[in-house]
Each structure stands twice: as structure tokens, then as C-alpha cells.
Write a protein that holds these residues in place. Structure first.
Motif, PDB file in Angstrom:
ATOM      1  N   GLY A 101       0.798  -1.221   0.000  1.00 41.82           N
ATOM      2  CA  GLY A 101       0.000   0.000   0.000  1.00 41.82           C
ATOM      3  C   GLY A 101       0.831   1.271   0.000  1.00 41.82           C
ATOM      4  N   LYS A 102       0.307   2.299  -0.653  1.00 39.79           N
ATOM      5  CA  LYS A 102       1.050   3.550  -0.801  1.00 39.79           C
ATOM      6  C   LYS A 102       1.249   4.278   0.518  1.00 39.79           C
ATOM      7  CE  LYS A 102      -3.058   6.263  -2.093  1.00 39.79           C
ATOM      8  NZ  LYS A 102      -3.662   7.107  -3.168  1.00 39.79           N
ATOM      9  N   GLY A 103       0.444   3.936   1.533  1.00 42.61           N
ATOM     10  CA  GLY A 103       0.615   4.558   2.836  1.00 42.61           C
ATOM     11  C   GLY A 103       1.950   4.220   3.491  1.00 42.61           C
ATOM     12  N   LYS A 104       2.648   3.186   2.994  1.00 39.41           N
ATOM     13  CA  LYS A 104       3.922   2.777   3.577  1.00 39.41           C
ATOM     14  C   LYS A 104       5.125   3.371   2.838  1.00 39.41           C
ATOM     15  CE  LYS A 104       1.438   0.160   6.246  1.00 39.41           C
ATOM     16  NZ  LYS A 104       1.517  -1.295   6.248  1.00 39.41           N
ATOM     17  N   ARG A 105       4.878   4.133   1.779  1.00 42.54           N
ATOM     18  CA  ARG A 105       5.991   4.636   0.975  1.00 42.54           C
ATOM     19  C   ARG A 105       6.969   5.480   1.774  1.00 42.54           C
ATOM     20  NH1 ARG A 105       3.076   6.785  -4.583  1.00 42.54           N
ATOM     21  NH2 ARG A 105       2.462   4.729  -5.401  1.00 42.54           N
ATOM     22  N   ASP A 106       6.442   6.370   2.600  1.00 43.38           N
ATOM     23  CA  ASP A 106       7.336   7.264   3.333  1.00 43.38           C
ATOM     24  C   ASP A 106       8.198   6.487   4.322  1.00 43.38           C
ATOM     25  OD1 ASP A 106       8.215  10.041   3.968  1.00 43.38           O
ATOM     26  OD2 ASP A 106       7.427   9.515   5.950  1.00 43.38           O
ATOM     27  N   ALA A 107       7.617   5.477   4.972  1.00 42.94           N
ATOM     28  CA  ALA A 107       8.408   4.659   5.890  1.00 42.94           C
ATOM     29  C   ALA A 107       9.526   3.937   5.146  1.00 42.94           C
ATOM     30  CB  ALA A 107       7.507   3.659   6.613  1.00 42.94           C
ATOM     31  N   ILE A 108       9.229   3.390   3.958  1.00 47.42           N
ATOM     32  CA  ILE A 108      10.256   2.721   3.165  1.00 47.42           C
ATOM     33  C   ILE A 108      11.325   3.717   2.730  1.00 47.42           C
ATOM     34  CG2 ILE A 108      10.708   1.525   0.984  1.00 47.42           C
ATOM     35  CD1 ILE A 108       9.464  -0.278   3.045  1.00 47.42           C
ATOM     36  N   ARG A 109      10.899   4.888   2.293  1.00 55.02           N
ATOM     37  CA  ARG A 109      11.867   5.914   1.876  1.00 55.02           C
ATOM     38  C   ARG A 109      12.801   6.272   3.015  1.00 55.02           C
ATOM     39  NH1 ARG A 109      12.584  10.754   2.975  1.00 55.02           N
ATOM     40  NH2 ARG A 109      10.602  10.942   4.102  1.00 55.02           N
ATOM     41  N   ARG A 110      12.242   6.491   4.207  1.00 52.27           N
ATOM     42  CA  ARG A 110      13.060   6.849   5.363  1.00 52.27           C
ATOM     43  C   ARG A 110      14.007   5.718   5.741  1.00 52.27           C
ATOM     44  NH1 ARG A 110       9.246   7.639   9.833  1.00 52.27           N
ATOM     45  NH2 ARG A 110      11.141   8.177  11.004  1.00 52.27           N
ATOM     46  N   TRP A 111      13.504   4.505   5.690  1.00 47.64           N
ATOM     47  CA  TRP A 111      14.324   3.336   6.014  1.00 47.64           C
ATOM     48  C   TRP A 111      15.509   3.231   5.072  1.00 47.64           C
ATOM     49  CZ3 TRP A 111      11.941  -2.289   6.030  1.00 47.64           C
ATOM     50  CH2 TRP A 111      12.810  -3.161   6.695  1.00 47.64           C
ATOM     51  N   ARG A 112      15.239   3.351   3.772  1.00 51.08           N
ATOM     52  CA  ARG A 112      16.306   3.262   2.780  1.00 51.08           C
ATOM     53  C   ARG A 112      17.298   4.409   2.895  1.00 51.08           C
ATOM     54  NH1 ARG A 112      14.386   3.336  -2.802  1.00 51.08           N
ATOM     55  NH2 ARG A 112      16.342   2.325  -3.331  1.00 51.08           N
ATOM     56  N   ALA A 113      16.814   5.560   3.379  1.00 51.07           N
ATOM     57  CA  ALA A 113      17.685   6.730   3.529  1.00 51.07           C
ATOM     58  C   ALA A 113      18.556   6.648   4.777  1.00 51.07           C
ATOM     59  CB  ALA A 113      16.851   8.000   3.564  1.00 51.07           C
ATOM     60  N   GLY A 114      18.311   5.653   5.626  1.00 46.78           N
ATOM     61  CA  GLY A 114      19.130   5.477   6.815  1.00 46.78           C
ATOM     62  C   GLY A 114      18.558   6.061   8.078  1.00 46.78           C
ATOM     63  N   ASP A 115      17.280   6.491   8.060  1.00 49.36           N
ATOM     64  CA  ASP A 115      16.658   7.002   9.274  1.00 49.36           C
ATOM     65  C   ASP A 115      16.539   5.882  10.308  1.00 49.36           C
ATOM     66  OD1 ASP A 115      16.432   9.299   7.854  1.00 49.36           O
ATOM     67  OD2 ASP A 115      14.255   9.500   8.049  1.00 49.36           O
ATOM     68  N   ASN A 116      16.619   6.256  11.565  1.00 45.88           N
ATOM     69  CA  ASN A 116      16.576   5.274  12.647  1.00 45.88           C
ATOM     70  C   ASN A 116      15.127   4.992  13.033  1.00 45.88           C
ATOM     71  OD1 ASN A 116      17.649   3.519  14.589  1.00 45.88           O
ATOM     72  ND2 ASN A 116      17.621   5.112  16.156  1.00 45.88           N
ATOM     73  N   ILE A 117      14.444   4.219  12.214  1.00 49.46           N
ATOM     74  CA  ILE A 117      13.079   3.811  12.508  1.00 49.46           C
ATOM     75  C   ILE A 117      13.121   2.432  13.179  1.00 49.46           C
ATOM     76  CG2 ILE A 117      12.157   5.150  10.570  1.00 49.46           C
ATOM     77  CD1 ILE A 117      11.814   2.498   9.049  1.00 49.46           C
ATOM     78  N   PRO A 118      12.062   2.029  13.870  1.00 49.10           N
ATOM     79  CA  PRO A 118      12.100   0.726  14.564  1.00 49.10           C
ATOM     80  C   PRO A 118      12.478  -0.448  13.661  1.00 49.10           C
ATOM     81  CG  PRO A 118      10.267   2.011  15.366  1.00 49.10           C
ATOM     82  CD  PRO A 118      10.859   2.802  14.235  1.00 49.10           C
ATOM     83  N   ALA A 119      12.017  -0.459  12.415  1.00 47.43           N
ATOM     84  CA  ALA A 119      12.342  -1.572  11.515  1.00 47.43           C
ATOM     85  C   ALA A 119      13.846  -1.723  11.313  1.00 47.43           C
ATOM     86  CB  ALA A 119      11.646  -1.378  10.170  1.00 47.43           C
ATOM     87  N   SER A 120      14.591  -0.632  11.439  1.00 44.49           N
ATOM     88  CA  SER A 120      16.038  -0.691  11.239  1.00 44.49           C
ATOM     89  C   SER A 120      16.755  -1.398  12.383  1.00 44.49           C
ATOM     90  CB  SER A 120      16.598   0.720  11.052  1.00 44.49           C
ATOM     91  OG  SER A 120      16.468   1.481  12.244  1.00 44.49           O
ATOM     92  N   ALA A 121      16.045  -1.643  13.484  1.00 40.91           N
ATOM     93  CA  ALA A 121      16.655  -2.297  14.647  1.00 40.91           C
ATOM     94  C   ALA A 121      16.656  -3.814  14.538  1.00 40.91           C
ATOM     95  CB  ALA A 121      15.928  -1.878  15.926  1.00 40.91           C
ATOM     96  N   ILE A 122      15.955  -4.375  13.555  1.00 46.51           N
ATOM     97  CA  ILE A 122      15.901  -5.827  13.381  1.00 46.51           C
ATOM     98  C   ILE A 122      17.079  -6.234  12.502  1.00 46.51           C
ATOM     99  CG2 ILE A 122      14.438  -7.781  12.797  1.00 46.51           C
ATOM    100  CD1 ILE A 122      13.332  -5.802  14.954  1.00 46.51           C
ATOM    101  N   LYS A 123      18.058  -6.930  13.091  1.00 45.51           N
ATOM    102  CA  LYS A 123      19.313  -7.196  12.389  1.00 45.51           C
ATOM    103  C   LYS A 123      19.725  -8.661  12.501  1.00 45.51           C
ATOM    104  CE  LYS A 123      20.866  -2.473  13.323  1.00 45.51           C
ATOM    105  NZ  LYS A 123      21.844  -1.623  14.042  1.00 45.51           N
ATOM    106  N   PRO A 124      18.970  -9.569  11.892  1.00 45.39           N
ATOM    107  CA  PRO A 124      19.400 -10.966  11.901  1.00 45.39           C
ATOM    108  C   PRO A 124      20.713 -11.119  11.131  1.00 45.39           C
ATOM    109  CG  PRO A 124      17.563 -10.651  10.398  1.00 45.39           C
ATOM    110  CD  PRO A 124      17.730  -9.368  11.137  1.00 45.39           C
ATOM    111  N   ALA A 125      21.535 -12.056  11.559  1.00 44.79           N
ATOM    112  CA  ALA A 125      22.858 -12.214  10.961  1.00 44.79           C
ATOM    113  C   ALA A 125      22.784 -12.489   9.462  1.00 44.79           C
ATOM    114  CB  ALA A 125      23.606 -13.344  11.671  1.00 44.79           C
ATOM    115  N   GLN A 126      21.739 -13.208   9.028  1.00 46.43           N
ATOM    116  CA  GLN A 126      21.615 -13.551   7.613  1.00 46.43           C
ATOM    117  C   GLN A 126      20.766 -12.553   6.836  1.00 46.43           C
ATOM    118  OE1 GLN A 126      20.767 -17.754   6.913  1.00 46.43           O
ATOM    119  NE2 GLN A 126      21.600 -18.267   8.928  1.00 46.43           N
ATOM    120  N   GLY A 127      20.349 -11.470   7.481  1.00 47.34           N
ATOM    121  CA  GLY A 127      19.608 -10.429   6.772  1.00 47.34           C
ATOM    122  C   GLY A 127      18.109 -10.593   6.878  1.00 47.34           C
TER     123      GLY A 127
END
Length: 234
Positions: A196-222
């Protein structure tokens, strides 16, 4: 070489949500088959949200040994046990009520006990689990995943609890229970679903390196992120 602070991401982009659901369900089936062949059982952590629910409905048709599946939840709302808005209730209605999974191997979070008591109880359960083969997550418009919200403790430290009580959630209800970022990073496979398009800004911020909660999930294999074109910022 990946450092401790980096997050390895694999993006899976599909034209629409229906195609995403079909491919994700097939991938889950393959991972389950591998776990069953190797270990004799399969341990899966479930998520709430509309896209995972569609995937769970598709899993009804999977040809598998349901008696060897063990199911957990990544987060839950502190509501009465049969409340329709609970993640566990949604999963039962969409999927688990329709397949012969053993009740003793389905482990909803006891969020009806309150956030603190539920977090303690579920942390003990996870400590006793053999392993978590695959974790499902969603992504909120504010970048939250599970019930890890901006401006809250995400439990990233190496000694963080496996499960966190959550209060003052920006989305109702205010009290929740969530596996911590530390716990969500311990599985060899993590799938995040975003539509959904409502998630675009979150994806953009994530890809830009913003420290959003999703960026804290770091499994060793990705982490594997499954998106439809509507969610992709271009």
C-alpha cells in the motif's frame, strides 16, 4: 563484511499484493519443508496486519505435516483473549481454525494478563523454545514493526529482555506486548511484508538510513522485505 551495526536487506518487489501473497506463501512452504526435513519440526513467529492475514489464508492450502508446526506471536494487544482485534484471534480465524495444528503447539501471547505479566511469561516460553525458524513482521506508516514504536524502548541491547511490555502505544490499545529487537533478530529467516502507498514514506526513510524501529531488526543472515509496487517509493 557486515558489522554489528549494519542491516542486510533483500527487497522483493511485486506488481501487486496478490502476487506478493502467492510468492510469500510458497517461500514459507519451502522453509517449512526444509525445517521439517532437517529437524522434524518447524517454528514460526506470526505477525498481525492485513497483508500477513492474506498470506495466512493462502497457507491453508499448503501440503505439510501440520502436527509438526509450532506457532508463536511477535506481538499482541492487551485485550480480552477472544477480542477480534487481537493478532492471535485474527490468525485463528484466517488460518489456524482451518488446519490440524496441534493446540499444544500454538502459543499466543497471554496479553490478557497485562503487559508486564505477559512479557515475563512469554520470555520464559521463548527461552524454552528449540529455535525460531522464521519470523513474520509488518511495517507501520511510522516505521514501527511488531509493537516497537518510535520514541519507545526497542530492546536492541545484547542483554535486553526477549519480550517487552509496551505502554502508551501511539495506536490503540495503549498497552501491548512485543518481542524485542534482540529477540526478533535471532532467527535465521525474517520476512517483513509491506503493501500500500501509505507505507511509501516509511520505506523511503528506512532506505535513507533514518533510525526507525524496523532498522533495529538485524538478523545475521539479513531480512527479506516483501513489497508491492504501491509501497515502493520509486
Amino acid at each position: 563484511m557486515q558489522t554489528a551495526t549494519e542491516q542486510l536487506r533483500r527487497w522483493h518487489l511485486y506488481p501487486d499484493a496478490d502476487m506478493l501473497v502467492r510468492h510469500a506463501a510458497a517461500a514459507i512452504g519451502r522453509i517449512a519443508h526444509e525445517a521439517l526435513s532437517t529437524h522434524g519440526d518447524f517454528h514460526l513467529v506470526l505477525a498481525g496486519g492485513s497483508t500477513p492475514i492474506a498470506i495466512y489464508k493462502a497457507l491453508r492450502e499448503l501440503d505439510t505435516d501440520w502436527s509438526a508446526w509450532h506457532l508463536y506471536w511477535g506481538d499482541e494487544r492487551c485485550l480480552p483473549i477472544n477480542e477480534a482485534e487481537r493478532n492471535s484471534r485474527m490468525a485463528f480465524e484466517a488460518w489456524l481454525d482451518h488446519v490440524p495444528v496441534l493446540a499444544s503447539q500454538v502459543h499466543p501471547m497471554p496479553a490478557e494478563l497485562g503487559a508486564e505479566a505477559a512479557a515475563s511469561a512469554y520470555a520464559r516460553l521463548l527461552t524454552e523454545a528449540k529455535r525460531l525458524d522464521l519470523i513474520h513482521l509488518g511495517l507501520g506508516e511510522d516505521g514501527h514493526t511488531a509493537s516497537l514504536f518510535p520514541d519507545h524502548d526497542w530492546g536492541e541491547a545484547t542483554d535486553a529482555p526477549l519480550v517487552l511490555p509496551v505502554h502508551d502505544s501511539p495506536k490503540p490499545p495503549p498497552d501491548r506486548v512485543s518481542m524485542s529487537a534482540r529477540a526478533l533478530s535471532q532467527s535465521p529467516q525474517v520476512f517483513m511484508y509491506v503493501t500500500g502507498k501509505g507505507k511509501r514514506d516509511a520505506i523511503r526513510r528506512w532506505r535513507a538510513g533514518d533510525n526507525i524501529p524496523a532498522s533495529a531488526i538485524k538478523p545475521a543472515q539479513g531480512i527479506d522485505i516483501w513489497l508491492d509496487e504501491a509501497a515502493w517509493p520509486g
